[in-house]
Motif scaffolding. Sequence first.
Motif, mmCIF file in Angstrom:
data_model
loop_
_atom_site.group_PDB
_atom_site.id
_atom_site.type_symbol
_atom_site.label_atom_id
_atom_site.label_comp_id
_atom_site.label_asym_id
_atom_site.label_seq_id
_atom_site.Cartn_x
_atom_site.Cartn_y
_atom_site.Cartn_z
ATOM 1 N N ALA A 4 0.859 -1.186 0.000
ATOM 2 C CA ALA A 4 0.000 0.000 0.000
ATOM 3 C C ALA A 4 0.890 1.228 0.000
ATOM 4 C CB ALA A 4 -0.893 -0.007 1.232
ATOM 5 N N PHE A 5 0.638 2.142 -0.925
ATOM 6 C CA PHE A 5 1.454 3.351 -0.992
ATOM 7 C C PHE A 5 0.626 4.542 -0.538
ATOM 8 C CE2 PHE A 5 3.161 7.068 -3.229
ATOM 9 C CZ PHE A 5 4.457 7.018 -2.778
ATOM 10 N N PRO A 6 1.160 5.400 0.325
ATOM 11 C CA PRO A 6 2.526 5.420 0.859
ATOM 12 C C PRO A 6 2.702 4.698 2.190
ATOM 13 C CG PRO A 6 1.436 7.482 1.367
ATOM 14 C CD PRO A 6 0.419 6.635 0.648
ATOM 15 N N GLN A 7 1.726 3.938 2.637
ATOM 16 C CA GLN A 7 1.818 3.354 3.990
ATOM 17 C C GLN A 7 2.642 2.070 4.046
ATOM 18 O OE1 GLN A 7 -0.693 4.786 2.589
ATOM 19 N NE2 GLN A 7 -1.948 5.905 4.021
ATOM 20 N N ARG A 8 2.934 1.467 2.917
ATOM 21 C CA ARG A 8 3.855 0.332 2.759
ATOM 22 C C ARG A 8 3.239 -1.037 3.021
ATOM 23 N NH1 ARG A 8 8.047 -2.819 5.130
ATOM 24 N NH2 ARG A 8 7.335 -2.251 7.180
ATOM 25 N N GLY A 9 2.457 -1.227 4.070
ATOM 26 C CA GLY A 9 2.033 -2.573 4.451
ATOM 27 C C GLY A 9 0.542 -2.683 4.564
ATOM 28 N N PRO A 10 0.040 -3.742 5.249
ATOM 29 C CA PRO A 10 0.777 -4.717 6.063
ATOM 30 C C PRO A 10 1.421 -5.843 5.252
ATOM 31 C CG PRO A 10 -1.573 -5.161 6.144
ATOM 32 C CD PRO A 10 -1.416 -3.898 5.349
ATOM 33 N N PHE A 11 2.553 -6.323 5.764
ATOM 34 C CA PHE A 11 3.210 -7.514 5.237
ATOM 35 C C PHE A 11 2.938 -8.644 6.231
ATOM 36 C CE2 PHE A 11 6.895 -4.934 3.092
ATOM 37 C CZ PHE A 11 5.978 -4.338 2.245
ATOM 38 N N ILE A 12 2.381 -9.720 5.733
ATOM 39 C CA ILE A 12 1.994 -10.818 6.632
ATOM 40 C C ILE A 12 2.858 -12.032 6.321
ATOM 41 C CG2 ILE A 12 0.085 -12.346 7.289
ATOM 42 C CD1 ILE A 12 -1.746 -9.945 6.236
ATOM 43 N N GLY A 13 3.507 -12.589 7.355
ATOM 44 C CA GLY A 13 4.322 -13.793 7.191
ATOM 45 C C GLY A 13 3.820 -14.889 8.110
ATOM 46 N N ASN A 14 4.310 -16.081 7.906
ATOM 47 C CA ASN A 14 3.805 -17.216 8.689
ATOM 48 C C ASN A 14 4.748 -17.579 9.834
ATOM 49 O OD1 ASN A 14 5.935 -18.336 7.352
ATOM 50 N ND2 ASN A 14 4.880 -20.244 6.861
ATOM 51 N N PHE A 15 5.508 -16.588 10.339
ATOM 52 C CA PHE A 15 6.573 -16.869 11.306
ATOM 53 C C PHE A 15 6.064 -17.598 12.545
ATOM 54 C CE2 PHE A 15 6.907 -12.559 9.496
ATOM 55 C CZ PHE A 15 7.884 -12.819 8.562
ATOM 56 N N ALA A 16 4.916 -17.185 13.058
ATOM 57 C CA ALA A 16 4.456 -17.741 14.323
ATOM 58 C C ALA A 16 3.918 -19.156 14.156
ATOM 59 C CB ALA A 16 3.378 -16.834 14.916
ATOM 60 N N SER A 17 3.091 -19.351 13.140
ATOM 61 C CA SER A 17 2.427 -20.651 12.999
ATOM 62 C C SER A 17 3.238 -21.638 12.164
ATOM 63 C CB SER A 17 1.058 -20.467 12.350
ATOM 64 O OG SER A 17 1.249 -20.129 10.982
ATOM 65 N N GLY A 18 4.037 -21.131 11.258
ATOM 66 C CA GLY A 18 4.739 -22.015 10.312
ATOM 67 C C GLY A 18 3.802 -22.604 9.266
ATOM 68 N N LYS A 19 2.513 -22.291 9.369
ATOM 69 C CA LYS A 19 1.528 -22.879 8.445
ATOM 70 C C LYS A 19 1.389 -22.033 7.190
ATOM 71 C CE LYS A 19 -1.178 -25.143 12.002
ATOM 72 N NZ LYS A 19 -2.214 -24.900 13.006
ATOM 73 N N PRO A 20 0.991 -22.673 6.080
ATOM 74 C CA PRO A 20 0.790 -21.896 4.856
ATOM 75 C C PRO A 20 -0.340 -20.877 5.015
ATOM 76 C CG PRO A 20 0.835 -24.249 4.401
ATOM 77 C CD PRO A 20 0.780 -24.097 5.884
ATOM 78 N N LEU A 21 -0.140 -19.723 4.378
ATOM 79 C CA LEU A 21 -1.182 -18.694 4.342
ATOM 80 C C LEU A 21 -1.969 -18.863 3.044
ATOM 81 C CD1 LEU A 21 1.136 -15.671 5.231
ATOM 82 C CD2 LEU A 21 -0.398 -16.872 6.810
ATOM 83 N N THR A 22 -3.296 -18.817 3.133
ATOM 84 C CA THR A 22 -4.122 -18.917 1.920
ATOM 85 C C THR A 22 -5.113 -17.761 1.797
ATOM 86 O OG1 THR A 22 -5.680 -20.332 3.081
ATOM 87 C CG2 THR A 22 -3.970 -21.432 1.780
ATOM 88 N N GLU A 23 -5.160 -16.881 2.796
ATOM 89 C CA GLU A 23 -5.998 -15.701 2.658
ATOM 90 C C GLU A 23 -5.521 -14.620 3.621
ATOM 91 O OE1 GLU A 23 -9.871 -17.317 3.350
ATOM 92 O OE2 GLU A 23 -9.701 -17.039 5.510
ATOM 93 N N ALA A 24 -5.857 -13.385 3.276
ATOM 94 C CA ALA A 24 -5.504 -12.245 4.133
ATOM 95 C C ALA A 24 -6.363 -11.066 3.718
ATOM 96 C CB ALA A 24 -4.023 -11.892 3.994
ATOM 97 N N SER A 25 -6.430 -10.071 4.608
ATOM 98 C CA SER A 25 -7.182 -8.861 4.269
ATOM 99 C C SER A 25 -6.550 -7.671 4.967
ATOM 100 C CB SER A 25 -8.653 -9.001 4.687
ATOM 101 O OG SER A 25 -8.732 -9.164 6.088
ATOM 102 N N MET A 26 -6.868 -6.496 4.475
ATOM 103 C CA MET A 26 -6.398 -5.263 5.114
ATOM 104 C C MET A 26 -7.470 -4.191 4.976
ATOM 105 S SD MET A 26 -3.840 -3.426 2.379
ATOM 106 C CE MET A 26 -4.143 -1.806 3.075
ATOM 107 N N VAL A 27 -7.473 -3.263 5.921
ATOM 108 C CA VAL A 27 -8.390 -2.126 5.866
ATOM 109 C C VAL A 27 -7.802 -1.081 4.912
ATOM 110 C CG1 VAL A 27 -9.442 -0.245 7.189
ATOM 111 C CG2 VAL A 27 -9.228 -2.543 8.207
#
Length: 322
Positions: free
Chosen positions: A267-290
Amino acid sequence: MKNIILIDRDQPAYKGNLHLHTTWSDGRLPAADVVEAFKAKGYHFISISDHDVYARTDEFDTADFITLPGTERGELNPVPDKNPGYHFGVLDDPTVEPELPRYGHLEQFPTPVPWVGEASPQLLIDELRAHGNLVVFNHPEWHLTRFDDMVKYDGFFAVEIYNHSTEWSAASSYGAAYWDHALQNGKRVFGIASDDSHTHEPDWKIPEYGGGWVRVQAEALTQTGLIRSLKAGRFYSSSGPEVRDLRVEDGELKIACSPCKFIMFKAFPQRGPFIGNFASGKPLTEASMVIEPDMTYIRVECVDFEGNVAWTNPVFVADLLD
Ligand SMILES: [Zn+2]
Ligand SMILES: [Zn+2]
């Protein structure tokens, strides 16, 4: 804020490669064999984009596979013999009435294109458009084009943001920073991933083709249907992951994708959010942002566990505001 659907999980999406070469220029296989190679990989369409010769090949078209007329124009070089010069992807656009005649099958273009100063790339883009074509700014990273060129020149509808051949051969394939530079300066341009394949050798351990593609949502698998959708940005690009759905709903941008390690909202100019699977280690298959009203554009990158990427086209936030 309006609700819109950018990629619809319930609509067909056609897989295609918009950049490749055959024996009509410096490719190894004739066009008929290249068509078979892509059919065998499950593609629905290709554009035969040989260097400085136009291909218009209805004879290969069937109910479930078509070829889009086009070429790759180049040899426009401010420093002769020192760099590869500007290359532009060229696609016949049947939705416009051109001022000048359309190019014919195997029409050859004179090379090199004379460099007549900084306006030279613009003159070439304008000429291609006058003959009824869409123009893609090809492999900017490999060419080491100047970022300023993305702003200075107009009339290209897309930037080639992934070029598989230059990744395969030279690890110099990612043009998304150029794309962002264009977008951040107000350009409405899309991102295209392609192969730029030359050999089409099916047995190589590290394939040289089938590594970068677009998935286009169109009403039908026709030239007009695909070009209309390409011009409207109703497609995504990929070197691996699938984007299954992308929509704006209730003020949020929502994406569904094949299993990935990262889903990054650019998102420009706010940059993110960037979502990673660091905590769960599980694959991500969906995400959303406001979506915030002061964002200008948002595009999404989904990165899988091998580092392959799917790039959505940008959502222009001003278009969503009532
Ligand atoms: Zn090229
Ligand atoms: Zn090429």
